[in-house]
Design a protein around this motif. Structure first.
Motif, PDB file in Angstrom:
ATOM      1  N   THR B 117       0.825  -1.214   0.000  1.00  0.00           N
ATOM      2  CA  THR B 117       0.000   0.000   0.000  1.00  0.00           C
ATOM      3  C   THR B 117       0.860   1.265   0.000  1.00  0.00           C
ATOM      4  O   THR B 117       0.493   2.260  -0.603  1.00  0.00           O
ATOM      5  CB  THR B 117      -0.963   0.034   1.201  1.00  0.00           C
ATOM      6  N   LYS B 118       2.009   1.185   0.676  1.00  0.00           N
ATOM      7  CA  LYS B 118       2.849   2.401   0.684  1.00  0.00           C
ATOM      8  C   LYS B 118       3.409   2.664  -0.716  1.00  0.00           C
ATOM      9  O   LYS B 118       3.472   3.812  -1.164  1.00  0.00           O
ATOM     10  CB  LYS B 118       3.981   2.294   1.702  1.00  0.00           C
ATOM     11  N   ALA B 119       3.792   1.610  -1.403  1.00  0.00           N
ATOM     12  CA  ALA B 119       4.296   1.787  -2.768  1.00  0.00           C
ATOM     13  C   ALA B 119       3.198   2.367  -3.666  1.00  0.00           C
ATOM     14  O   ALA B 119       3.449   3.271  -4.478  1.00  0.00           O
ATOM     15  CB  ALA B 119       4.779   0.449  -3.315  1.00  0.00           C
ATOM     16  N   ALA B 120       1.978   1.855  -3.494  1.00  0.00           N
ATOM     17  CA  ALA B 120       0.853   2.356  -4.297  1.00  0.00           C
ATOM     18  C   ALA B 120       0.620   3.839  -4.017  1.00  0.00           C
ATOM     19  O   ALA B 120       0.403   4.645  -4.943  1.00  0.00           O
ATOM     20  CB  ALA B 120      -0.404   1.547  -3.990  1.00  0.00           C
ATOM     21  N   LYS B 121       0.695   4.191  -2.751  1.00  0.00           N
ATOM     22  CA  LYS B 121       0.493   5.595  -2.385  1.00  0.00           C
ATOM     23  C   LYS B 121       1.602   6.465  -2.991  1.00  0.00           C
ATOM     24  O   LYS B 121       1.327   7.552  -3.520  1.00  0.00           O
ATOM     25  CB  LYS B 121       0.479   5.727  -0.864  1.00  0.00           C
ATOM     26  N   GLU B 122       2.837   5.977  -2.929  1.00  0.00           N
ATOM     27  CA  GLU B 122       3.945   6.755  -3.491  1.00  0.00           C
ATOM     28  C   GLU B 122       3.818   6.912  -5.000  1.00  0.00           C
ATOM     29  O   GLU B 122       4.169   7.943  -5.566  1.00  0.00           O
ATOM     30  CB  GLU B 122       5.291   6.100  -3.144  1.00  0.00           C
ATOM     31  N   MET B 123       3.310   5.848  -5.654  1.00  0.00           N
ATOM     32  CA  MET B 123       3.088   5.948  -7.109  1.00  0.00           C
ATOM     33  C   MET B 123       2.123   7.072  -7.439  1.00  0.00           C
ATOM     34  O   MET B 123       2.344   7.864  -8.353  1.00  0.00           O
ATOM     35  CB  MET B 123       2.468   4.649  -7.642  1.00  0.00           C
ATOM     36  N   VAL B 124       1.053   7.091  -6.674  1.00  0.00           N
ATOM     37  CA  VAL B 124       0.046   8.118  -6.961  1.00  0.00           C
ATOM     38  C   VAL B 124       0.537   9.485  -6.508  1.00  0.00           C
ATOM     39  O   VAL B 124       0.337  10.493  -7.195  1.00  0.00           O
ATOM     40  CB  VAL B 124      -1.310   7.738  -6.335  1.00  0.00           C
ATOM     41  N   ASN B 125       1.244   9.515  -5.373  1.00  0.00           N
ATOM     42  CA  ASN B 125       1.806  10.794  -4.916  1.00  0.00           C
ATOM     43  C   ASN B 125       2.745  11.402  -5.956  1.00  0.00           C
ATOM     44  O   ASN B 125       2.851  12.629  -6.073  1.00  0.00           O
ATOM     45  CB  ASN B 125       2.568  10.602  -3.602  1.00  0.00           C
ATOM     46  N   THR B 126       3.425  10.537  -6.688  1.00  0.00           N
ATOM     47  CA  THR B 126       4.366  11.040  -7.695  1.00  0.00           C
ATOM     48  C   THR B 126       3.638  11.820  -8.791  1.00  0.00           C
ATOM     49  O   THR B 126       4.215  12.750  -9.381  1.00  0.00           O
ATOM     50  CB  THR B 126       5.181   9.859  -8.285  1.00  0.00           C
ATOM     51  N   THR B 127       2.383  11.478  -9.026  1.00  0.00           N
ATOM     52  CA  THR B 127       1.628  12.250 -10.032  1.00  0.00           C
ATOM     53  C   THR B 127       1.519  13.718  -9.608  1.00  0.00           C
ATOM     54  O   THR B 127       1.420  14.605 -10.456  1.00  0.00           O
ATOM     55  CB  THR B 127       0.197  11.702 -10.241  1.00  0.00           C
TER      56      THR B 127
END
Lengths: 379, 134
Positions: B117-127
């Protein structure tokens, strides 16, 4: 947009008798091995509506793996209950939630129990939780923790559909809770209140429950430990623990639980003891991200335990409760701890608590917190 | 500034993702491609697809297309209407809360993704760190 979700809560003395007013034909009562040796499952059975058929499944162990949790599914399907009743602590309640979901939907994988999948439960049965410990809050939450066999991992399942329909908070059921479980479960409740209050998903509803939970638990737990037969104090901690459960279930856990689950899964440390090891250290780590909030929560702590910062106050309360202060004191040897450190970091980083903690934590941060909680004076 | 969604935006996003140390740390065990699906709505008149080949904390390849059939089949799809993507990129929606409130949908194995979940959040945060125009 966000939600506040709660079961219907029946609380106070004699609240167990509420069960007799329910429309119930066949009940599965799920409880744990230790409780089967007491009269508590019998008390629940006697409270069922007249004429209700019931089956007691009484072999839930502490933090059971999936195969053990689901070993009775076939028997349950043949019995065809219209109610599931969880009687016990977190393990019995989490097992019951999972059995309920898999009974309702035999086609589901247990890993479908996430908030992202519409489960469509409650076509055949409903769910009632009767906690016999004061701390997990599981009777009021949408979460269930699953120990994964052979992996030393705890998987965090959650769905609004496994939230119990009713939670019965009868203080009579926690009067004989042994001192060690009283201490550990109350530590868990404190961790729930603190994590909910700092969570990135906190909201006015979770804040209100976290503040009141902190007042009830921190204000009464030391009294319960010195005077375990005091019904009023027991009742305050029991209600406070459920309020802490409502707080975190509606805002989410953080790093304390991410680390506690990783440690507990590897060393079989009781959950409340494991989270207590991390609680002051994580609060200190998070402090700069939410100083006003932690200061406000600190002002709720009774004056005799209050320190300059919340982390110190929590250390004071945990010490007064007789809780282990570090992993060494909790019985984990350095020879066991050090070789598992990388794996503990990896497992903690998989927790959903990583995304809702008020401060982002890197693998290096997790490692540092694990070492601090293991040996305060350093390794 | 690069326009969302577009080939240029995807290349910029890939560069930002590959320089995001938090993503690399959180996704070091991840293997699997993901497609961001931008669904048409009142503000955007066609569907668009952003395919990301993700491996051990890095994005090995990224492609943009207006036709899903042009892209490899991903292991996961993260889908939402264009207007919700705009809110996400502008930090008006939390990526995980967006899923829980139905503003976005995730398709793929839940068992695996719930451990990242943290990786998923970071992916979206990168947008949110791509200089984006709409």
């Amino acid at each position: 947009m966000w939600f506040f979700r709660s079961p219907e809560i029946v609380f106070g003395e004699d609240s167990l008798s509420f069960i007799s007013s329910l429309d119930m034909k066949k009940a599965v009562i799920v409880t744990d091995r230790h409780l089967l040796r007491t009269d508590l499952p019998g008390q629940v059975r006697r409270a069922l509506p007249q004429g209700t058929e019931s089956v007691v499944l009484g072999d839930v162990s502490e933090e059971p793996p999936l195969s053990e949790m689901t070993s009775h599914l076939e028997q349950i399907r043949e019995f065809s209950p219209d109610w599931f009743i969880a009687v016990g602590g977190g393990s019995a309640m989490d097992t019951t939630k999972i059995l309920f979901a898999l009974y309702e939907r035999p086609d589901l994988s247990v890993y479908d129990i996430t908030p992202l999948v519409k489960l469509g439960l409650r076509k055949k049965s409903r769910l009632l939780a009767v906690p016999t410990t004061s701390g997990t809050g599981a009777e009021c939450t949408w979460a269930a923790v699953l120990s994964v066999e052979g992996e030393g991992r705890k998987h965090e399942l959650a769905s609004p559909e496994i939230l119990p329909d009713y939670a019965i908070l009868d203080p009579a059921l926690v009067m004989s809770l042994p001192p060690e479980q009283t201490r550990n479960t109350a530590s868990d409740a404190l961790a729930h209140a603190v994590e909910a209050y700092g969570s990135a998903w906190r909201n006015p509803f979770s804040d209100a429950f976290a503040e009141k939970a902190m007042e009830l638990v921190s204000g009464s737990i030391i009294g319960v430990i010195s005077e375990p037969g005091n019904v009023d104090l027991r009742n305050r901690v029991h209600i406070g623990a459920s309020m802490a459960g409502l707080a975190f279930s509606n805002s989410q856990i953080g790093l304390v639980h991410a680390l506690g689950h990783a440690l507990g899964a590897r060393f079989h440390t009781p959950h409340g003891k494991a989270v207590a090891l991390f609680l002051p250290h994580v609060v200190e780590f998070n402090y700069a991200s939410c100083p006003e909030r932690y200061d406000r929560l600190n002002r709720i702590v009774p004056a005799e335990y209050r320190g300059a910062r919340l982390s110190t106050s929590l250390e004071n309360i945990l010490a007064a409760m007789g809780q282990a202060r570090c992993g060494r004191e909790a019985g984990i040897s350095e020879n066991e701890f050090l070789p598992n450190l990388d794996d503990l970091v990896s497992k903690a980083s998989e927790s959903t608590g990583m995304v809702t903690n008020p401060k982002d934590a890197s693998s290096a941060d997790l490692r540092s917190l694990l070492i601090k909680a293991y040996a305060e004076g350093g390794l | 500034m690069v326009k969302f969604p577009s080939e240029e935006w995807v290349k910029e996003y890939m560069a930002k993702l590959n320089s995001n140390a938090s993503y690399e740390d959180a996704a070091k065990g991840w293997e699997g491609a993901m497609t961001f699906v931008v669904q048409k709505d009142a503000a955007f008149d066609r569907d668009a697809y952003i395919y990301l080949d993700l491996y051990h904390g890095k994005c090995r390849d990224a492609k943009f297309s207006l036709a899903e059939s042009d892209l490899p089949v991903p292991e996961y799809k993260y889908s939402g209407p264009y207007s919700n993507w705009r809110k996400l990129i502008n930090k008006e929606i939390d990526p995980i809360q967006g899923l829980l409130t139905g503003k976005f949908k995730l398709q793929g194995s839940m068992m695996k993704v719930m451990r990242f979940t943290k990786a998923a959040k970071e992916m979206v945060n990168t947008t949110t760190i791509v200089q984006t125009e709409f």
